[in-house]
Motif scaffolding. Structure first.
Motif, PDB file in Angstrom:
ATOM      1  N   ALA A   8     -14.320  45.238  81.868  1.00  0.00           N
ATOM      2  CA  ALA A   8     -14.797  43.878  81.602  1.00  0.00           C
ATOM      3  C   ALA A   8     -15.067  43.634  80.125  1.00  0.00           C
ATOM      4  CB  ALA A   8     -16.058  43.592  82.413  1.00  0.00           C
ATOM      5  N   ILE A   9     -15.622  44.628  79.443  1.00  0.00           N
ATOM      6  CA  ILE A   9     -15.971  44.410  78.040  1.00  0.00           C
ATOM      7  C   ILE A   9     -14.837  44.825  77.111  1.00  0.00           C
ATOM      8  CG2 ILE A   9     -17.560  45.092  76.202  1.00  0.00           C
ATOM      9  CD1 ILE A   9     -19.737  45.267  78.383  1.00  0.00           C
ATOM     10  N   LYS A  10     -14.381  46.079  77.217  1.00  0.00           N
ATOM     11  CA  LYS A  10     -13.360  46.573  76.290  1.00  0.00           C
ATOM     12  C   LYS A  10     -11.982  45.953  76.550  1.00  0.00           C
ATOM     13  CE  LYS A  10     -15.496  49.313  73.531  1.00  0.00           C
ATOM     14  NZ  LYS A  10     -15.592  49.005  72.125  1.00  0.00           N
ATOM     15  N   ALA A  12     -11.320  43.442  78.866  1.00  0.00           N
ATOM     16  CA  ALA A  12     -11.471  42.033  79.260  1.00  0.00           C
ATOM     17  C   ALA A  12     -10.500  41.627  80.372  1.00  0.00           C
ATOM     18  CB  ALA A  12     -11.325  41.113  78.050  1.00  0.00           C
ATOM     19  N   TRP A  13     -10.297  42.537  81.321  1.00  0.00           N
ATOM     20  CA  TRP A  13      -9.425  42.236  82.459  1.00  0.00           C
ATOM     21  C   TRP A  13     -10.175  41.481  83.558  1.00  0.00           C
ATOM     22  CZ3 TRP A  13      -6.634  47.566  83.321  1.00  0.00           C
ATOM     23  CH2 TRP A  13      -5.724  47.776  82.289  1.00  0.00           C
ATOM     24  N   PRO A  15     -14.103  39.586  84.895  1.00  0.00           N
ATOM     25  CA  PRO A  15     -15.359  39.002  84.410  1.00  0.00           C
ATOM     26  C   PRO A  15     -16.505  40.011  84.522  1.00  0.00           C
ATOM     27  CG  PRO A  15     -14.769  38.086  86.545  1.00  0.00           C
ATOM     28  CD  PRO A  15     -13.615  38.930  86.111  1.00  0.00           C
ATOM     29  N   ILE A  16     -17.503  39.837  83.682  1.00  0.00           N
ATOM     30  CA  ILE A  16     -18.637  40.766  83.653  1.00  0.00           C
ATOM     31  C   ILE A  16     -19.509  40.601  84.887  1.00  0.00           C
ATOM     32  CG2 ILE A  16     -20.775  41.316  82.432  1.00  0.00           C
ATOM     33  CD1 ILE A  16     -19.331  40.788  79.851  1.00  0.00           C
TER      34      ILE A  16
END
Length: 160
Positions: A8-10, A12-13, A15-16
């Motif tokens: 999700a962060i690195k 970005a595939w 949503p968080i």
């Protein structure tokens, strides 16, 4: 947390957090799936090794069946029966894992409800969540017991 950081962060595939869309379901489902993946794969391997040494496997190979046919028709159906039973029993562990997964991924669900009820000492909600969890365990075991005769015809459902 590792899945959130990587996917999700690195990358970005996904949503968080949040819920309601299919993309919000993938990381929590993957997290719950990884929970038992190592255990079940190790048990399945042990079960496969045990079944490999049975007489019916030797007979199937003597009949001239290919390795693929022996594995798919004889070994896997017999080796997967204990795994199906274990999954039925482990439904309670998965329900317990929901508390953590719902907290990390921000899903409002039965795990969050149970945690909030325990913090507030809300006895009726705690009892209701316990009953729902117990019902899920019973249904999981029932489904596992009903699937077993479909895989192994030697199991007679009438005598259960």
């Amino acid at each position: 947390m590792l899945f959130l950081y990587i996917f999700a962060i690195k990358l970005a595939w996904f949503p968080i957090g949040g819920y309601g869309e299919f993309s919000n379901l993938i990381l929590p489902a993957l997290t719950l799936g990884v929970l038992g993946c190592g255990w079940y794969s190790r048990m399945f391997r042990s079960s496969m090794i045990e079944v490999l040494h049975q007489d019916f496997v030797r007979t199937a190979r003597a009949k001239g069946l290919s390795n693929f046919q022996v594995i798919t028709r004889h070994i896997i159906p017999n080796a997967i029966l204990p795994i199906i039973s274990m999954i039925g029993i482990d439904i309670g562990i998965f329900v317990g894992g929901l508390v953590v997964v719902e907290s990390v991924f921000g899903w409002p669900g039965i795990g969050q409800l149970a945690w909030q009820a325990i913090q507030r000492v809300d006895t009726p909600i705690i009892v209701a969540v316990t009953l729902v969890s117990a019902f899920a365990i019973v249904i999981g075991n029932l489904i596992a017991d009903l699937i077993a005769p479909l895989i192994d015809p030697r199991i007679d459902i009438k005598n259960m």
